[in-house]
Design a protein around this motif. Structure first.
Motif, PDB file in Angstrom:
ATOM      1  N   GLY A  55       0.819  -1.198   0.000  1.00  0.00           N
ATOM      2  CA  GLY A  55       0.000   0.000   0.000  1.00  0.00           C
ATOM      3  C   GLY A  55       0.852   1.245   0.000  1.00  0.00           C
ATOM      4  N   ASN A  56       0.161   2.398   0.115  1.00  0.00           N
ATOM      5  CA  ASN A  56       0.857   3.676   0.095  1.00  0.00           C
ATOM      6  C   ASN A  56       0.682   4.476   1.375  1.00  0.00           C
ATOM      7  OD1 ASN A  56      -0.290   3.359  -3.079  1.00  0.00           O
ATOM      8  ND2 ASN A  56       1.892   3.686  -2.785  1.00  0.00           N
ATOM      9  N   THR A  57      -0.067   3.928   2.331  1.00  0.00           N
ATOM     10  CA  THR A  57      -0.325   4.652   3.570  1.00  0.00           C
ATOM     11  C   THR A  57       0.650   4.185   4.643  1.00  0.00           C
ATOM     12  OG1 THR A  57      -2.668   4.765   3.019  1.00  0.00           O
ATOM     13  CG2 THR A  57      -2.045   5.231   5.301  1.00  0.00           C
ATOM     14  N   PRO A  58       1.481   5.074   5.148  1.00  0.00           N
ATOM     15  CA  PRO A  58       2.463   4.644   6.145  1.00  0.00           C
ATOM     16  C   PRO A  58       1.822   4.367   7.500  1.00  0.00           C
ATOM     17  CG  PRO A  58       2.585   7.014   5.826  1.00  0.00           C
ATOM     18  CD  PRO A  58       1.594   6.496   4.815  1.00  0.00           C
ATOM     19  N   ALA A  59       2.485   3.503   8.245  1.00  0.00           N
ATOM     20  CA  ALA A  59       2.141   3.241   9.642  1.00  0.00           C
ATOM     21  C   ALA A  59       0.672   2.872   9.834  1.00  0.00           C
ATOM     22  CB  ALA A  59       2.496   4.453  10.503  1.00  0.00           C
ATOM     23  N   THR A  60       0.170   1.994   8.993  1.00  0.00           N
ATOM     24  CA  THR A  60      -1.212   1.580   9.165  1.00  0.00           C
ATOM     25  C   THR A  60      -1.319   0.077   9.359  1.00  0.00           C
ATOM     26  OG1 THR A  60      -3.427   1.586   8.212  1.00  0.00           O
ATOM     27  CG2 THR A  60      -1.606   1.358   6.673  1.00  0.00           C
ATOM     28  N   THR A  61      -2.247  -0.311  10.212  1.00  0.00           N
ATOM     29  CA  THR A  61      -2.520  -1.723  10.446  1.00  0.00           C
ATOM     30  C   THR A  61      -3.823  -2.147   9.795  1.00  0.00           C
ATOM     31  OG1 THR A  61      -3.696  -1.294  12.502  1.00  0.00           O
ATOM     32  CG2 THR A  61      -1.321  -1.562  12.667  1.00  0.00           C
ATOM     33  N   LEU A  62      -4.472  -1.248   9.073  1.00  0.00           N
ATOM     34  CA  LEU A  62      -5.786  -1.506   8.508  1.00  0.00           C
ATOM     35  C   LEU A  62      -5.691  -2.217   7.172  1.00  0.00           C
ATOM     36  CD1 LEU A  62      -7.478   1.926   9.272  1.00  0.00           C
ATOM     37  CD2 LEU A  62      -7.675  -0.197  10.561  1.00  0.00           C
ATOM     38  N   PRO A  63      -6.272  -3.406   7.051  1.00  0.00           N
ATOM     39  CA  PRO A  63      -6.198  -4.143   5.779  1.00  0.00           C
ATOM     40  C   PRO A  63      -6.743  -3.342   4.595  1.00  0.00           C
ATOM     41  CG  PRO A  63      -7.054  -5.562   7.516  1.00  0.00           C
ATOM     42  CD  PRO A  63      -6.989  -4.181   8.089  1.00  0.00           C
ATOM     43  N   ARG A  64      -7.783  -2.546   4.825  1.00  0.00           N
ATOM     44  CA  ARG A  64      -8.418  -1.834   3.707  1.00  0.00           C
ATOM     45  C   ARG A  64      -7.514  -0.759   3.115  1.00  0.00           C
ATOM     46  NH1 ARG A  64     -10.437   3.099   5.596  1.00  0.00           N
ATOM     47  NH2 ARG A  64     -10.612   3.253   7.875  1.00  0.00           N
ATOM     48  N   LEU A  65      -6.441  -0.404   3.796  1.00  0.00           N
ATOM     49  CA  LEU A  65      -5.512   0.587   3.263  1.00  0.00           C
ATOM     50  C   LEU A  65      -4.362  -0.043   2.503  1.00  0.00           C
ATOM     51  CD1 LEU A  65      -5.503   3.238   6.128  1.00  0.00           C
ATOM     52  CD2 LEU A  65      -6.793   3.207   3.998  1.00  0.00           C
ATOM     53  N   TYR A  66      -4.427  -1.356   2.301  1.00  0.00           N
ATOM     54  CA  TYR A  66      -3.465  -2.059   1.460  1.00  0.00           C
ATOM     55  C   TYR A  66      -4.212  -2.543   0.223  1.00  0.00           C
ATOM     56  CZ  TYR A  66      -0.176  -2.130   5.398  1.00  0.00           C
ATOM     57  OH  TYR A  66       0.686  -1.784   6.415  1.00  0.00           O
ATOM     58  N   PRO A  67      -4.103  -1.884  -0.901  1.00  0.00           N
ATOM     59  CA  PRO A  67      -4.888  -2.260  -2.078  1.00  0.00           C
ATOM     60  C   PRO A  67      -4.438  -3.558  -2.762  1.00  0.00           C
ATOM     61  CG  PRO A  67      -4.115   0.021  -2.224  1.00  0.00           C
ATOM     62  CD  PRO A  67      -3.375  -0.627  -1.108  1.00  0.00           C
ATOM     63  N   TYR A  68      -3.177  -3.928  -2.567  1.00  0.00           N
ATOM     64  CA  TYR A  68      -2.624  -5.058  -3.306  1.00  0.00           C
ATOM     65  C   TYR A  68      -2.309  -6.210  -2.355  1.00  0.00           C
ATOM     66  CZ  TYR A  68      -2.006  -1.131  -6.448  1.00  0.00           C
ATOM     67  OH  TYR A  68      -2.216  -0.029  -7.192  1.00  0.00           O
ATOM     68  N   TRP A  69      -2.799  -7.398  -2.718  1.00  0.00           N
ATOM     69  CA  TRP A  69      -2.635  -8.586  -1.887  1.00  0.00           C
ATOM     70  C   TRP A  69      -2.144  -9.744  -2.721  1.00  0.00           C
ATOM     71  CZ3 TRP A  69      -4.087  -9.027   3.408  1.00  0.00           C
ATOM     72  CH2 TRP A  69      -4.585  -7.838   3.958  1.00  0.00           C
ATOM     73  N   GLY A  70      -1.282 -10.563  -2.119  1.00  0.00           N
ATOM     74  CA  GLY A  70      -0.856 -11.781  -2.767  1.00  0.00           C
ATOM     75  C   GLY A  70      -1.667 -12.971  -2.269  1.00  0.00           C
ATOM     76  N   ARG A  71      -1.461 -14.102  -2.891  1.00  0.00           N
ATOM     77  CA  ARG A  71      -2.067 -15.335  -2.388  1.00  0.00           C
ATOM     78  C   ARG A  71      -1.357 -15.750  -1.108  1.00  0.00           C
ATOM     79  NH1 ARG A  71      -2.715 -19.561  -7.233  1.00  0.00           N
ATOM     80  NH2 ARG A  71      -3.803 -20.650  -5.581  1.00  0.00           N
ATOM     81  N   GLY A  72      -2.081 -16.329  -0.218  1.00  0.00           N
ATOM     82  CA  GLY A  72      -1.522 -16.658   1.079  1.00  0.00           C
ATOM     83  C   GLY A  72      -0.657 -17.906   1.074  1.00  0.00           C
ATOM     84  N   THR A  73       0.078 -18.050   2.156  1.00  0.00           N
ATOM     85  CA  THR A  73       0.872 -19.257   2.381  1.00  0.00           C
ATOM     86  C   THR A  73       0.536 -19.795   3.770  1.00  0.00           C
ATOM     87  OG1 THR A  73       3.125 -20.178   2.358  1.00  0.00           O
ATOM     88  CG2 THR A  73       2.901 -17.948   3.245  1.00  0.00           C
ATOM     89  N   GLN A  74       0.296 -21.100   3.853  1.00  0.00           N
ATOM     90  CA  GLN A  74      -0.165 -21.703   5.110  1.00  0.00           C
ATOM     91  C   GLN A  74       0.997 -21.930   6.074  1.00  0.00           C
ATOM     92  OE1 GLN A  74      -3.470 -22.802   6.137  1.00  0.00           O
ATOM     93  NE2 GLN A  74      -2.379 -23.028   8.094  1.00  0.00           N
ATOM     94  N   VAL A  75       0.802 -21.508   7.308  1.00  0.00           N
ATOM     95  CA  VAL A  75       1.738 -21.801   8.385  1.00  0.00           C
ATOM     96  C   VAL A  75       0.984 -22.598   9.445  1.00  0.00           C
ATOM     97  CG1 VAL A  75       3.104 -20.806  10.265  1.00  0.00           C
ATOM     98  CG2 VAL A  75       3.173 -19.774   7.981  1.00  0.00           C
ATOM     99  N   THR A  76       1.506 -23.764   9.770  1.00  0.00           N
ATOM    100  CA  THR A  76       0.889 -24.616  10.787  1.00  0.00           C
ATOM    101  C   THR A  76       1.918 -24.928  11.858  1.00  0.00           C
ATOM    102  OG1 THR A  76      -0.563 -25.607   9.123  1.00  0.00           O
ATOM    103  CG2 THR A  76      -0.333 -26.767  11.219  1.00  0.00           C
ATOM    104  N   VAL A  77       1.582 -24.616  13.101  1.00  0.00           N
ATOM    105  CA  VAL A  77       2.481 -24.854  14.223  1.00  0.00           C
ATOM    106  C   VAL A  77       1.853 -25.902  15.121  1.00  0.00           C
ATOM    107  CG1 VAL A  77       3.776 -23.815  16.114  1.00  0.00           C
ATOM    108  CG2 VAL A  77       3.215 -22.447  14.079  1.00  0.00           C
ATOM    109  N   SER A  78       2.537 -27.020  15.268  1.00  0.00           N
ATOM    110  CA  SER A  78       2.013 -28.103  16.100  1.00  0.00           C
ATOM    111  C   SER A  78       2.530 -27.971  17.526  1.00  0.00           C
ATOM    112  CB  SER A  78       2.412 -29.445  15.514  1.00  0.00           C
ATOM    113  OG  SER A  78       3.828 -29.583  15.511  1.00  0.00           O
ATOM    114  N   SER A  79       1.727 -28.410  18.462  1.00  0.00           N
ATOM    115  CA  SER A  79       2.114 -28.298  19.876  1.00  0.00           C
ATOM    116  C   SER A  79       2.869 -29.527  20.348  1.00  0.00           C
ATOM    117  CB  SER A  79       0.880 -28.092  20.743  1.00  0.00           C
ATOM    118  OG  SER A  79      -0.038 -29.135  20.536  1.00  0.00           O
TER     119      SER A  79
END
Length: 122
Positions: A98-122
């Motif tokens: 995105g172009n907005t600095p210091a933001t935690t808001l997903p809606r202010l990030y216009p571009y998204w990639g496909r996700g990658t799965q992280v699984t942590v076993s106990s």
């Protein structure tokens, strides 16, 4: 800008993983980059962000001291080093730009990639 995240996998609690996100655009260095995660309990939870030039980083309280975000503008890549992983870190991780600095808001990030799965076993 097109983003592609990689590096997820299955790891035991206390282990480490390093996620990477490659961007297609040569103007990568002009974007604020963020990592978010999604699990059945939480949608688009902010994890970390890094400013242009990498001078300013921000982390969710739940990952502070365990995760480190970095960027390599020569390679158009942002990384998320995840150490001392916990089962509650299990999620699909997404990188975003995105172009907005210091933001935690997903809606202010216009571009998204496909996700990658992280699984942590106990």
């Amino acid at each position: 800008v097109q983003l592609q995240a990689s590096g997820g996998g299955l790891v035991q609690a206390g282990g480490s993983l390093r996620l990477s996100c490659a961007a297609s655009e040569r103007t990568f260095n002009s974007y604020v980059m963020g990592w978010f995660r999604e699990s059945p309990n939480k949608e688009h939870e902010f994890v970390a962000s890094i400013s242009w030039g990498g001078r300013v980083t921000d982390y969710a309280d739940s990952v502070k001291g365990r995760f480190t975000i970095s960027r390599d503008d020569t390679e158009n890549t942002v990384h998320l080093q995840m150490d001392n992983l916990k089962p509650e870190d299990t999620a699909v991780y997404y990188c975003a730009a995105g172009n907005t600095p210091a933001t935690t808001l997903p809606r202010l990030y216009p571009y998204w990639g496909r996700g990658t799965q992280v699984t942590v076993s106990s």
